[in-house]
Write a protein that holds these residues in place. Sequence first.
Motif, PDB file in Angstrom:
ATOM      1  N   LEU A 290       0.837  -1.192   0.000  1.00 13.68           N
ATOM      2  CA  LEU A 290       0.000   0.000   0.000  1.00 13.68           C
ATOM      3  C   LEU A 290       0.874   1.246   0.000  1.00 13.68           C
ATOM      4  CD1 LEU A 290      -2.489  -1.223   2.735  1.00 13.68           C
ATOM      5  CD2 LEU A 290      -2.794  -1.333   0.254  1.00 13.68           C
ATOM      6  N   ARG A 291       0.232   2.395  -0.217  1.00 17.69           N
ATOM      7  CA  ARG A 291       0.939   3.674  -0.174  1.00 17.69           C
ATOM      8  C   ARG A 291       0.221   4.589   0.807  1.00 17.69           C
ATOM      9  NH1 ARG A 291       4.790   4.795  -3.285  1.00 17.69           N
ATOM     10  NH2 ARG A 291       4.391   6.991  -3.666  1.00 17.69           N
ATOM     11  N   THR A 292       1.021   5.286   1.619  1.00 19.73           N
ATOM     12  CA  THR A 292       0.457   6.193   2.605  1.00 19.73           C
ATOM     13  C   THR A 292       1.484   7.261   2.961  1.00 19.73           C
ATOM     14  OG1 THR A 292      -0.796   6.282   4.676  1.00 19.73           O
ATOM     15  CG2 THR A 292       1.200   4.938   4.696  1.00 19.73           C
TER      16      THR A 292
ATOM     17  N   LYS B 261       3.655  10.336  -0.489  1.00 20.19           N
ATOM     18  CA  LYS B 261       3.272   8.991  -0.047  1.00 20.19           C
ATOM     19  C   LYS B 261       4.453   8.049  -0.218  1.00 20.19           C
ATOM     20  CE  LYS B 261      -1.705   8.706  -0.469  1.00 20.19           C
ATOM     21  NZ  LYS B 261      -2.818   7.906  -0.976  1.00 20.19           N
TER      22      LYS B 261
ATOM     23  N   GLU C 235      -4.514   3.946   3.208  1.00 22.33           N
ATOM     24  CA  GLU C 235      -4.402   4.866   2.084  1.00 22.33           C
ATOM     25  C   GLU C 235      -5.107   6.207   2.305  1.00 22.33           C
ATOM     26  OE1 GLU C 235      -5.364   2.669  -1.499  1.00 22.33           O
ATOM     27  OE2 GLU C 235      -3.340   1.833  -1.506  1.00 22.33           O
ATOM     28  N   ASP C 236      -6.051   6.269   3.240  1.00 20.34           N
ATOM     29  CA  ASP C 236      -6.811   7.505   3.469  1.00 20.34           C
ATOM     30  C   ASP C 236      -6.328   8.323   4.658  1.00 20.34           C
ATOM     31  OD1 ASP C 236      -8.337   6.714   1.330  1.00 20.34           O
ATOM     32  OD2 ASP C 236     -10.133   6.266   2.480  1.00 20.34           O
TER      33      ASP C 236
ATOM     34  N   ILE D 270      -6.945  -1.458   3.755  1.00 20.67           N
ATOM     35  CA  ILE D 270      -6.549  -0.618   2.614  1.00 20.67           C
ATOM     36  C   ILE D 270      -7.094   0.794   2.791  1.00 20.67           C
ATOM     37  CG2 ILE D 270      -6.889  -0.240   0.138  1.00 20.67           C
ATOM     38  CD1 ILE D 270      -6.869  -3.363  -0.132  1.00 20.67           C
TER      39      ILE D 270
END
Length: 120
Positions: free
Chosen positions: A15-17, A29, A69-70, A65
């Motif tokens: 994932l990306r964050t 991110k 991500e949020d 997720i």
Amino acid sequence: MNLNQATIKIKNLRLRTYIGINEEEVRNKQDVVVNVTIHYDAHQATSTDDMGDALNYKVITKSIIKLVEDNRFSLLEKLTADVLAIAAEHAWVTYAQVEVDKPHALRFSDSVSLTLSCNK
């Protein structure tokens, strides 16, 4: 037949964050890799073959997720704890463990990871 607890493993969820405290980390991110282990009593599911009697790992994964991500996180500890809360929230879960890797966090290392677990 007496079955042991079931173990669900969600492996290498990429994932990306936003994670970190440095200026570049706050602006951009980054990749994280999430691994989740969940134990639960699957006796009913193995007897009925009914999805309603099983822990739905797709629902858990979608929640993870969305969380990752949020949101923005300063600390790997907070990110890992929040993912663990999702992994352990269902009443059937007896044990959950989450490991989150932050690739390239250190210059000469593949990643830095943090692992948290809980028994219910």
